[in-house]
Motif scaffolding. Structure first.
Motif, PDB file in Angstrom:
ATOM      1  N   ARG A 137     -16.352   9.277 -23.931  1.00 27.33           N
ATOM      2  CA  ARG A 137     -16.641   8.282 -23.472  1.00 27.33           C
ATOM      3  C   ARG A 137     -17.924   8.081 -22.508  1.00 27.33           C
ATOM      4  N   PHE A 138     -18.218   9.014 -21.696  1.00 25.11           N
ATOM      5  CA  PHE A 138     -19.655   8.949 -20.733  1.00 25.11           C
ATOM      6  C   PHE A 138     -20.107  10.327 -20.635  1.00 25.11           C
ATOM      7  N   LYS A 139     -21.028  10.380 -20.414  1.00 23.99           N
ATOM      8  CA  LYS A 139     -21.601  11.777 -20.924  1.00 23.99           C
ATOM      9  C   LYS A 139     -21.405  12.446 -19.101  1.00 23.99           C
ATOM     10  N   PRO A 140     -21.154  13.709 -19.906  1.00 23.48           N
ATOM     11  CA  PRO A 140     -20.767  14.870 -18.613  1.00 23.48           C
ATOM     12  C   PRO A 140     -21.495  14.566 -17.462  1.00 23.48           C
ATOM     13  N   THR A 141     -23.020  14.353 -17.096  1.00 20.15           N
ATOM     14  CA  THR A 141     -23.477  14.426 -15.995  1.00 20.15           C
ATOM     15  C   THR A 141     -23.526  12.782 -15.582  1.00 20.15           C
ATOM     16  N   ASP A 142     -22.723  11.926 -15.928  1.00 22.59           N
ATOM     17  CA  ASP A 142     -22.640  10.938 -15.236  1.00 22.59           C
ATOM     18  C   ASP A 142     -21.840  11.204 -14.020  1.00 22.59           C
ATOM     19  N   PRO A 143     -22.638  10.234 -12.961  1.00 19.40           N
ATOM     20  CA  PRO A 143     -21.627  10.254 -11.393  1.00 19.40           C
ATOM     21  C   PRO A 143     -20.062   9.886 -12.004  1.00 19.40           C
ATOM     22  N   LEU A 144     -18.871  10.303 -10.821  1.00 19.47           N
ATOM     23  CA  LEU A 144     -17.454  10.881 -11.195  1.00 19.47           C
ATOM     24  C   LEU A 144     -17.281   8.888 -11.055  1.00 19.47           C
ATOM     25  N   THR A 145     -17.921   8.943 -10.556  1.00 20.74           N
ATOM     26  CA  THR A 145     -17.561   7.194  -9.899  1.00 20.74           C
ATOM     27  C   THR A 145     -17.497   6.263 -11.280  1.00 20.74           C
ATOM     28  N   LEU A 146     -18.893   6.755 -11.367  1.00 24.23           N
ATOM     29  CA  LEU A 146     -18.431   5.563 -13.339  1.00 24.23           C
ATOM     30  C   LEU A 146     -17.315   5.888 -14.499  1.00 24.23           C
ATOM     31  N   ALA A 147     -17.434   7.301 -14.036  1.00 23.43           N
ATOM     32  CA  ALA A 147     -15.616   7.754 -15.235  1.00 23.43           C
ATOM     33  C   ALA A 147     -14.648   7.330 -15.359  1.00 23.43           C
ATOM     34  N   ILE A 148     -14.486   7.200 -13.331  1.00 24.19           N
ATOM     35  CA  ILE A 148     -13.166   7.026 -13.196  1.00 24.19           C
ATOM     36  C   ILE A 148     -12.937   5.064 -13.568  1.00 24.19           C
ATOM     37  N   PHE A 149     -14.329   3.738 -13.084  1.00 25.10           N
ATOM     38  CA  PHE A 149     -14.048   2.960 -13.074  1.00 25.10           C
ATOM     39  C   PHE A 149     -14.059   2.578 -14.542  1.00 25.10           C
ATOM     40  N   ASP A 150     -14.899   3.633 -15.751  1.00 26.51           N
ATOM     41  CA  ASP A 150     -14.696   3.783 -17.048  1.00 26.51           C
ATOM     42  C   ASP A 150     -13.013   4.059 -17.332  1.00 26.51           C
ATOM     43  N   SER A 151     -12.567   5.218 -16.859  1.00 22.21           N
ATOM     44  CA  SER A 151     -10.818   5.394 -17.076  1.00 22.21           C
ATOM     45  C   SER A 151     -10.380   4.129 -16.485  1.00 22.21           C
ATOM     46  N   TYR A 152     -10.809   3.376 -15.939  1.00 20.95           N
ATOM     47  CA  TYR A 152      -9.272   2.369 -15.461  1.00 20.95           C
ATOM     48  C   TYR A 152      -9.774   1.110 -16.934  1.00 20.95           C
ATOM     49  N   ILE A 153     -10.739   0.827 -17.643  1.00 19.15           N
ATOM     50  CA  ILE A 153     -10.949  -0.304 -18.836  1.00 19.15           C
ATOM     51  C   ILE A 153     -10.870   0.463 -19.388  1.00 19.15           C
TER      52      ILE A 153
ATOM     53  N   ALA B 212      -7.881   2.479 -20.226  1.00 18.83           N
ATOM     54  CA  ALA B 212      -6.021   2.328 -19.868  1.00 18.83           C
ATOM     55  C   ALA B 212      -5.534   0.865 -19.852  1.00 18.83           C
ATOM     56  N   PHE B 213      -6.201   0.382 -18.348  1.00 18.46           N
ATOM     57  CA  PHE B 213      -5.715  -0.791 -18.701  1.00 18.46           C
ATOM     58  C   PHE B 213      -6.913  -2.085 -19.838  1.00 18.46           C
ATOM     59  N   PRO B 214      -7.320  -2.177 -21.069  1.00 17.10           N
ATOM     60  CA  PRO B 214      -7.607  -2.824 -21.378  1.00 17.10           C
ATOM     61  C   PRO B 214      -7.140  -4.773 -21.076  1.00 17.10           C
ATOM     62  N   CYS B 215      -8.515  -5.501 -20.808  1.00 18.45           N
ATOM     63  CA  CYS B 215      -7.595  -7.155 -20.639  1.00 18.45           C
ATOM     64  C   CYS B 215      -7.330  -7.377 -22.565  1.00 18.45           C
ATOM     65  N   THR B 216      -5.971  -7.941 -22.640  1.00 16.99           N
ATOM     66  CA  THR B 216      -6.258  -7.922 -23.922  1.00 16.99           C
ATOM     67  C   THR B 216      -6.588  -9.314 -24.237  1.00 16.99           C
TER      68      THR B 216
ATOM     69  N   THR C 144     -13.525 -10.030 -15.079  1.00 15.71           N
ATOM     70  CA  THR C 144     -12.213  -8.733 -15.231  1.00 15.71           C
ATOM     71  C   THR C 144     -12.859  -7.697 -16.205  1.00 15.71           C
ATOM     72  N   PHE C 145     -12.419  -6.993 -15.842  1.00 16.68           N
ATOM     73  CA  PHE C 145     -13.504  -5.099 -16.179  1.00 16.68           C
ATOM     74  C   PHE C 145     -11.611  -4.449 -16.559  1.00 16.68           C
ATOM     75  N   PHE C 146     -10.727  -4.643 -15.500  1.00 18.82           N
ATOM     76  CA  PHE C 146      -9.819  -4.057 -16.303  1.00 18.82           C
ATOM     77  C   PHE C 146      -8.144  -5.309 -15.580  1.00 18.82           C
ATOM     78  N   CYS C 147      -7.233  -4.466 -17.218  1.00 17.22           N
ATOM     79  CA  CYS C 147      -5.791  -5.722 -16.087  1.00 17.22           C
ATOM     80  C   CYS C 147      -5.168  -4.576 -16.051  1.00 17.22           C
ATOM     81  N   VAL C 148      -5.280  -4.148 -14.702  1.00 20.90           N
ATOM     82  CA  VAL C 148      -3.725  -3.536 -14.538  1.00 20.90           C
ATOM     83  C   VAL C 148      -2.512  -4.249 -14.097  1.00 20.90           C
ATOM     84  N   PRO C 149      -1.635  -3.947 -14.584  1.00 19.54           N
ATOM     85  CA  PRO C 149      -0.408  -4.828 -14.222  1.00 19.54           C
ATOM     86  C   PRO C 149      -0.365  -5.028 -12.914  1.00 19.54           C
ATOM     87  N   ASP C 150       0.795  -6.584 -12.555  1.00 23.97           N
ATOM     88  CA  ASP C 150       1.174  -6.267 -10.936  1.00 23.97           C
ATOM     89  C   ASP C 150       1.998  -5.231 -10.436  1.00 23.97           C
ATOM     90  N   ASN C 151       3.154  -5.327 -11.157  1.00 18.84           N
ATOM     91  CA  ASN C 151       3.421  -4.067 -10.874  1.00 18.84           C
ATOM     92  C   ASN C 151       3.596  -2.701 -11.215  1.00 18.84           C
TER      93      ASN C 151
END
Length: 144
Positions: free
Chosen positions: A118-134, A136-140, A91-98
């Motif tokens: 949290r990432f280099k400006p040259t990183d792909p957008l996809t990686l940055a979006i993935f990191d934004s989920y991690i 914003a929604f860390p698994c406790t 599990t990479f991230f935990c978005v609430p079900d609701n």
């Protein structure tokens, strides 16, 4: 030569039937895929944010950027659901079900990780979006 991903799209759309019209439609789909991939597929996170925040870009360009972000984010969310459904113990991230995220919320998430560097400006957008989920929604309950 048809690339693997484009071939899957052609098969999913039912365009691999051999007719002339189907071949023309398949060619049109492939051309669009190549153009979209070249225009946005290699975009860096910094380039996306800089372009999105530019007050001089047209409304259509802003809409395309939002649709691209939403599509990538949907794919990331679906990946998470599929991993769980297939019984993978990761599990990479935990978005609430609701919670149903809007595009504006996803943009805010992306800006937050960009501001935190949290990432280099040259990183792909996809990686940055993935990191934004991690971020914003860390698994406790980290059992993995």
């Amino acid at each position: 030569m048809i690339l693997h991903e484009e071939r899957k799209v052609v098969l999913l759309m039912g365009l691999d039937k051999g007719g002339i019209m189907n071949k023309k439609l398949a060619l049109a789909v492939l051309i669009v895929l190549f153009l979209v991939g070249d225009a946005y597929g290699g975009m860096t996170a910094e380039k996306w944010i800089t372009t999105y925040k530019n007050p001089d870009i047209g409304e259509k360009t802003r809409e395309v950027l939002m649709v691209y972000l939403a599509g990538v984010a949907d794919g990331i969310e679906i990946m998470d659901v599929i991993l769980e459904a297939k019984g993978h113990d990761i599990t990479f991230f935990c978005v609430p079900d609701n919670l149903a995220l809007t595009t504006d919320q996803r943009i805010n998430m992306l800006e937050a990780v960009f501001d935190k560097e949290r990432f280099k400006p040259t990183d792909p957008l996809t990686l940055a979006i993935f990191d934004s989920y991690i971020y914003a929604f860390p698994c406790t309950d980290k059992t993995n």
